[in-house]
Design an enzyme around this catalytic site. Structure first.
Site, PDB file in Angstrom:
ATOM      1  N   HIS A   1      -3.654  -9.317   9.276  1.00 31.96           N
ATOM      2  CA  HIS A   1      -2.341  -8.868   9.769  1.00 31.96           C
ATOM      3  C   HIS A   1      -1.750  -9.910  10.722  1.00 31.96           C
ATOM      4  O   HIS A   1      -0.558 -10.220  10.659  1.00 31.96           O
ATOM      5  CB  HIS A   1      -2.474  -7.538  10.528  1.00 31.96           C
ATOM      6  CG  HIS A   1      -2.957  -6.383   9.707  1.00 31.96           C
ATOM      7  ND1 HIS A   1      -3.934  -5.525  10.152  1.00 31.96           N
ATOM      8  CD2 HIS A   1      -2.584  -5.926   8.479  1.00 31.96           C
ATOM      9  CE1 HIS A   1      -4.146  -4.573   9.238  1.00 31.96           C
ATOM     10  NE2 HIS A   1      -3.352  -4.804   8.216  1.00 31.96           N
TER      11      HIS A   1
ATOM     12  N   LYS B   1      -3.375   8.003   3.422  1.00 33.55           N
ATOM     13  CA  LYS B   1      -4.620   7.792   4.169  1.00 33.55           C
ATOM     14  C   LYS B   1      -4.808   8.950   5.137  1.00 33.55           C
ATOM     15  O   LYS B   1      -3.940   9.222   5.958  1.00 33.55           O
ATOM     16  CB  LYS B   1      -4.545   6.468   4.940  1.00 33.55           C
ATOM     17  CG  LYS B   1      -4.443   5.249   4.012  1.00 33.55           C
ATOM     18  CD  LYS B   1      -4.358   3.949   4.779  1.00 33.55           C
ATOM     19  CE  LYS B   1      -4.256   2.764   3.829  1.00 33.55           C
ATOM     20  NZ  LYS B   1      -3.937   1.498   4.513  1.00 33.55           N
TER      21      LYS B   1
ATOM     22  N   ARG C   1      -3.084  -9.370  -0.436  1.00 33.78           N
ATOM     23  CA  ARG C   1      -4.428  -9.962  -0.430  1.00 33.78           C
ATOM     24  C   ARG C   1      -4.933 -10.183  -1.844  1.00 33.78           C
ATOM     25  O   ARG C   1      -5.228 -11.290  -2.249  1.00 33.78           O
ATOM     26  CB  ARG C   1      -5.401  -9.042   0.315  1.00 33.78           C
ATOM     27  CG  ARG C   1      -5.154  -8.934   1.787  1.00 33.78           C
ATOM     28  CD  ARG C   1      -5.910  -7.800   2.392  1.00 33.78           C
ATOM     29  NE  ARG C   1      -5.552  -6.541   1.735  1.00 33.78           N
ATOM     30  CZ  ARG C   1      -5.940  -5.353   2.128  1.00 33.78           C
ATOM     31  NH1 ARG C   1      -6.756  -5.247   3.148  1.00 33.78           N
ATOM     32  NH2 ARG C   1      -5.557  -4.262   1.504  1.00 33.78           N
TER      33      ARG C   1
END
Ligand code: PNS
Length: 161
Positions: free
Chosen positions: A17, A41, A91
């Site tokens: 991050h 989440k 990513r």
């Protein structure tokens, strides 16, 4: 003035991050990091204010970075802070599907564009979910998180030395 909005759940903020914030700061005049809830989440380790405080300490060296924590839609935050665009790190290829959907939804809702920055290969495996797990079992996460986050993780897990 160009303003990049970098959103995430940041539970906790890690060096991947941080890299996105640093690289965005080379491109945009101002950075707003938004700590938000991700409805996908469930269990969070840190509350929104704890996450905001850890990020503030971790990005203090950059300057021109504001941190907000909110429970609202990302497009509302974008409007409130006058964001030029949303910036997110990518990513691995499995990130792309959900990121693409969110980018398309946000653009449909408000017209705001999303810019993706590819993670450095040396950081592409770092994920908050893995860091929480490694830290819970007493593993060393110091190479993957800023010092402020490492300290708060130890405090949270009662591992102060
Ligand atoms: O770090 P994450 O969990 O991948 O970040 C996802 C996040 C928090 C940016 C996303 O869940 C979000 O934007 N939440 C705020 C509510 C919202 O706007 N939901 C609609 C997304 S299209």
């Amino acid at each position: 003035m160009t303003i990049a909005l970098i959103p995430g759940s940041f539970d906790p903020f890690h060096n991947g991050h941080l890299e996105v914030v640093e690289r965005a700061a080379d491109i945009f005049d101002e950075i707003v990091v938004a700590v938000l809830r991700n409805a996908q989440k469930s269990e969070a380790m840190f509350d929104l204010d704890e996450r905001r405080d850890m990020i503030a300490e971790s990005v203090a060296h950059i300057g021109r970075v504001r941190i907000v924590s909110m429970t609202t839609l990302l497009v509302n935050v974008a409007k409130e802070v006058n964001a030029t665009c949303i910036v997110k790190g990518l990513r691995v290829v499995t990130d792309f599907e959900s990121e693409l959907q969110m980018a398309q939804m946000n653009r449909s809702l408000s017209g705001i564009e999303t810019l993706f920055l590819p993670a450095s290969s040396s950081r592409s495996f770092i994920a908050s979910r893995l860091l929480r797990e490694v830290a819970r079992y007493g593993g060393d996460v110091s190479h993957f998180v800023p010092p402020a986050v490492e300290r708060r993780l130890k405090e949270k897990l009662g591992q102060e030395s």
